[in-house]
Design a protein around this motif. Structure first.
Motif, PDB file in Angstrom:
ATOM      1  N   ARG A 201       0.855  -1.184   0.000  1.00  0.00           N
ATOM      2  CA  ARG A 201       0.000   0.000   0.000  1.00  0.00           C
ATOM      3  C   ARG A 201       0.888   1.230   0.000  1.00  0.00           C
ATOM      4  N   GLY A 202       0.369   2.317  -0.551  1.00  0.00           N
ATOM      5  CA  GLY A 202       1.091   3.570  -0.470  1.00  0.00           C
ATOM      6  C   GLY A 202       1.071   4.119   0.945  1.00  0.00           C
ATOM      7  N   LEU A 203       1.928   5.096   1.209  1.00  0.00           N
ATOM      8  CA  LEU A 203       2.028   5.728   2.521  1.00  0.00           C
ATOM      9  C   LEU A 203       1.548   7.173   2.409  1.00  0.00           C
ATOM     10  N   TRP A 204       0.794   7.607   3.425  1.00  0.00           N
ATOM     11  CA  TRP A 204       0.229   8.961   3.422  1.00  0.00           C
ATOM     12  C   TRP A 204       0.508   9.607   4.773  1.00  0.00           C
ATOM     13  N   VAL A 205       1.306  10.679   4.751  1.00  0.00           N
ATOM     14  CA  VAL A 205       1.543  11.474   5.960  1.00  0.00           C
ATOM     15  C   VAL A 205       0.445  12.534   6.018  1.00  0.00           C
ATOM     16  N   ASP A 206      -0.459  12.383   6.984  1.00  0.00           N
ATOM     17  CA  ASP A 206      -1.659  13.213   7.072  1.00  0.00           C
ATOM     18  C   ASP A 206      -1.344  14.499   7.831  1.00  0.00           C
ATOM     19  N   THR A 207      -1.269  15.623   7.122  1.00  0.00           N
ATOM     20  CA  THR A 207      -0.975  16.916   7.760  1.00  0.00           C
ATOM     21  C   THR A 207      -2.240  17.695   8.101  1.00  0.00           C
ATOM     22  N   GLY A 208      -3.400  17.082   7.941  1.00  0.00           N
ATOM     23  CA  GLY A 208      -4.639  17.820   8.144  1.00  0.00           C
ATOM     24  C   GLY A 208      -5.332  17.550   9.455  1.00  0.00           C
ATOM     25  N   SER A 209      -4.824  16.628  10.270  1.00  0.00           N
ATOM     26  CA  SER A 209      -5.474  16.331  11.539  1.00  0.00           C
ATOM     27  C   SER A 209      -4.402  16.006  12.562  1.00  0.00           C
ATOM     28  N   GLY A 210      -4.824  15.962  13.809  1.00  0.00           N
ATOM     29  CA  GLY A 210      -3.867  15.629  14.855  1.00  0.00           C
ATOM     30  C   GLY A 210      -4.131  16.437  16.102  1.00  0.00           C
ATOM     31  N   PRO A 211      -3.309  16.264  17.127  1.00  0.00           N
ATOM     32  CA  PRO A 211      -3.491  17.003  18.383  1.00  0.00           C
ATOM     33  C   PRO A 211      -3.219  18.487  18.189  1.00  0.00           C
ATOM     34  N   GLU A 212      -3.638  19.272  19.164  1.00  0.00           N
ATOM     35  CA  GLU A 212      -3.451  20.717  19.064  1.00  0.00           C
ATOM     36  C   GLU A 212      -2.005  21.132  19.271  1.00  0.00           C
ATOM     37  N   SER A 213      -1.200  20.271  19.901  1.00  0.00           N
ATOM     38  CA  SER A 213       0.211  20.579  20.111  1.00  0.00           C
ATOM     39  C   SER A 213       1.022  19.314  19.915  1.00  0.00           C
ATOM     40  N   ALA A 214       2.337  19.467  19.798  1.00  0.00           N
ATOM     41  CA  ALA A 214       3.227  18.331  19.565  1.00  0.00           C
ATOM     42  C   ALA A 214       3.543  17.579  20.842  1.00  0.00           C
ATOM     43  N   PRO A 216       3.101  17.817  25.673  1.00  0.00           N
ATOM     44  CA  PRO A 216       2.817  18.645  26.845  1.00  0.00           C
ATOM     45  C   PRO A 216       3.763  19.850  26.899  1.00  0.00           C
ATOM     46  N   GLY A 217       3.182  21.020  27.086  1.00  0.00           N
ATOM     47  CA  GLY A 217       3.986  22.231  27.187  1.00  0.00           C
ATOM     48  C   GLY A 217       4.409  22.820  25.862  1.00  0.00           C
ATOM     49  N   SER A 218       4.033  22.189  24.753  1.00  0.00           N
ATOM     50  CA  SER A 218       4.423  22.697  23.439  1.00  0.00           C
ATOM     51  C   SER A 218       3.434  23.760  22.963  1.00  0.00           C
ATOM     52  N   ALA A 219       3.898  24.591  22.056  1.00  0.00           N
ATOM     53  CA  ALA A 219       3.037  25.629  21.483  1.00  0.00           C
ATOM     54  C   ALA A 219       1.993  24.989  20.575  1.00  0.00           C
ATOM     55  N   PRO A 220       0.852  25.649  20.382  1.00  0.00           N
ATOM     56  CA  PRO A 220      -0.173  25.084  19.490  1.00  0.00           C
ATOM     57  C   PRO A 220       0.360  24.877  18.078  1.00  0.00           C
ATOM     58  N   LEU A 221      -0.143  23.822  17.441  1.00  0.00           N
ATOM     59  CA  LEU A 221       0.285  23.491  16.088  1.00  0.00           C
ATOM     60  C   LEU A 221      -0.648  24.142  15.069  1.00  0.00           C
ATOM     61  N   GLY A 222      -0.067  24.863  14.133  1.00  0.00           N
ATOM     62  CA  GLY A 222      -0.827  25.405  13.029  1.00  0.00           C
ATOM     63  C   GLY A 222      -0.645  24.557  11.782  1.00  0.00           C
ATOM     64  N   SER A 223      -1.261  24.999  10.681  1.00  0.00           N
ATOM     65  CA  SER A 223      -1.160  24.258   9.431  1.00  0.00           C
ATOM     66  C   SER A 223       0.283  24.165   8.948  1.00  0.00           C
ATOM     67  N   ALA A 224       1.036  25.271   9.045  1.00  0.00           N
ATOM     68  CA  ALA A 224       2.429  25.265   8.608  1.00  0.00           C
ATOM     69  C   ALA A 224       3.272  24.322   9.467  1.00  0.00           C
ATOM     70  N   ASP A 225       2.975  24.273  10.774  1.00  0.00           N
ATOM     71  CA  ASP A 225       3.728  23.383  11.663  1.00  0.00           C
ATOM     72  C   ASP A 225       3.485  21.924  11.290  1.00  0.00           C
ATOM     73  N   ARG A 226       2.222  21.573  11.030  1.00  0.00           N
ATOM     74  CA  ARG A 226       1.924  20.189  10.666  1.00  0.00           C
ATOM     75  C   ARG A 226       2.597  19.811   9.343  1.00  0.00           C
ATOM     76  N   LYS A 227       2.627  20.759   8.399  1.00  0.00           N
ATOM     77  CA  LYS A 227       3.299  20.467   7.131  1.00  0.00           C
ATOM     78  C   LYS A 227       4.795  20.279   7.336  1.00  0.00           C
ATOM     79  N   ALA A 228       5.382  21.083   8.233  1.00  0.00           N
ATOM     80  CA  ALA A 228       6.813  20.945   8.492  1.00  0.00           C
ATOM     81  C   ALA A 228       7.110  19.596   9.137  1.00  0.00           C
ATOM     82  N   PHE A 229       6.308  19.199  10.121  1.00  0.00           N
ATOM     83  CA  PHE A 229       6.494  17.885  10.743  1.00  0.00           C
ATOM     84  C   PHE A 229       6.254  16.775   9.724  1.00  0.00           C
ATOM     85  N   GLY A 230       5.227  16.949   8.881  1.00  0.00           N
ATOM     86  CA  GLY A 230       4.942  15.941   7.868  1.00  0.00           C
ATOM     87  C   GLY A 230       6.081  15.784   6.881  1.00  0.00           C
TER      88      GLY A 230
END
Length: 426
Positions: A201-214, A216-230
């Protein structure tokens, strides 16, 4: 559908005793061994864990099956604990309801004493269940430590010595590590999440959902942050896949329609471009995307026809035997209806002939295609860009937390690996 009792028996351990019937009938509680002070609970001699202590024709296959056994044992042990806690809470509620049913026992010292006894019995049951869970966890922890030390690079964590001493492989390994899984009861027990090779199967890194932060104690995750982690997850997975194949056995193509900004498409393919590991320039325009996908579709068709004819060695000279990995960033940007159809075809037919997909995408950004893409997304293995609880096991359907396999920030392992792969190719 109703499920039967969970079997929490482990190899080398005696079966726990069945609870006896109480004065009002049988007590349907999860089986919990007697307290350690009981003379009937003399500890049995559990043999030390051995790496590869599972069925399989090769060491890699035995390690893969052993990890699955650890995963199943951890799931069933947690299920037994949760069932015991649920029973303890239910029995406490019943005892307190019985007290409240008698008007004379609702108030006063006798009522308070009855509630205290109910809570004490509930805490005792939970404590005994936790002791069993901790005992199981200790054995699983020891086994994981032994297995981790024996893992080949493709199945090992990034901090393993197997990556420090990496050498190109002569043949593709049995499985690939995508991350780790754990449950909230024992977050320190990280079970490797492995997938068989070649990828089905192909692999899909989903940058559109997830927890609000990375975390405990981390800053909130925005769309750009999720794309960077992805992007970081996709880079690590692609590097592992390149390292899992003999030199030149896997060629990397990139679709990168927007290369600007942190976490953008440029970051996705830049490490491979610097190391000279891209099979060609990244496709950044609609025309380039269409040409790249058309060439991969042609390859899939030619290989399929050659195999059906029973003559896999009669491929045209421009169709080399190397597998392909297509890294697509920010899908569906740069795609039109025709190229989307081509991508769906590659997802369905490509894995069988060595053409694999790795997407970094937010599913919501392709909503304009409606339900037409639903089978496409369901056919991919979804990976979260940051730690997230979303994977259910097939036995007791716990929700496991997935942590992607990425090097620690500042770790030079990934650039060094890409340089080593490029050097061996040259």
């Amino acid at each position: 559908a109703a499920r039967g009792p969970v079997d929490t028996t482990h190899p080398g351990r005696p079966s726990p005793p069945t609870p006896a019937a109480g004065p009002s009938g049988p007590v349907f509680a999860p089986p919990v061994p007697p307290s350690p002070s009981s003379p009937t609970t003399a500890p049995s001699a559990v043999p030390p864990p051995i790496a590869g202590d599972a069925a399989g024709a090769t060491m890699d296959e035995r390690l893969y099956n052993q990890v699955w056994g650890i995963f199943e044992d951890a799931a069933r042990s947690a299920a037994a604990y949760r069932s015991a806690v649920e029973y303890a809470d239910h029995r406490q509620d019943q005892e307190i309801e019985a007290l409240l049913a008698d008007p004379r026992m609702r108030f006063g010292p006798d009522a308070e004493l009855g509630r205290l006894r109910a809570r004490t019995r509930r805490d005792e049951l939970e404590g005994r269940a936790r002791a069993v869970l901790d005992r199981d966890a200790e054995q699983l922890r020891e086994e994981l430590q032994v297995v981790e030390r024996a893992m080949p690079a493709a199945m090992a964590a990034w901090g393993s010595a197997a990556w420090t001493a990496w050498q190109p492989v002569a043949e593709r390994p049995f499985a690939l590590r995508l991350g780790d899984l754990h449950l909230p009861e024992n977050p320190d027990i990280r079970v490797p999440m492995l997938t068989r090779l070649p990828l089905h199967r192909g692999l899909w890194v989903d940058t559109g959902s997830g927890p609000e932060s990375a975390g405990p104690g981390s800053a909130p995750l925005g769309s750009a942050d999720r794309k960077a982690f992805g992007t970081g997850v996709a880079t690590a997975v692609a590097a592992r896949l390149l390292a899992c194949h003999p030199p030149g056995g896997l060629l990397l193509h990139a679709v990168a329609p927007g290369a600007g900004g942190p976490g953008g498409s440029g970051d996705a393919w830049a490490p491979f471009a610097r190391a000279g590991l891209l099979a060609g320039p990244p496709a950044t325009s609609r025309a380039e995307v269409a040409a790249l996908l058309e060439s991969l579709v042609e390859r899939v068709d030619l290989v399929q026809m050659a195999r059906r004819a029973g003559a896999p060695d009669t491929l045209p000279p421009h169709v080399d035997p190397a597998d392909r990995l297509l890294l697509v960033h920010d899908f569906p940007y740069g795609f039109d209806d025709r190229t989307v159809a081509r991508l769906r075809y590659l997802a369905d037919e490509g894995p069988a002939v060595g053409v694999h997909l790795l997407l970094v995408a937010d599913r919501a950004e392709s909503r304009e295609y409606g339900p037409l893409l639903d089978p496409f997304w369901r056919g991919l293995t979804r990976l979260a860009p940051v730690e997230q609880a979303y994977l259910a096991d097939p036995w007791v359907e716990h929700l496991w937390t997935f942590s992607p396999a990425v090097p620690r920030p500042g770790d030079p392992a990934l650039p060094a690996l890409l340089e080593a792969i490029a050097r061996h190719r040259r």
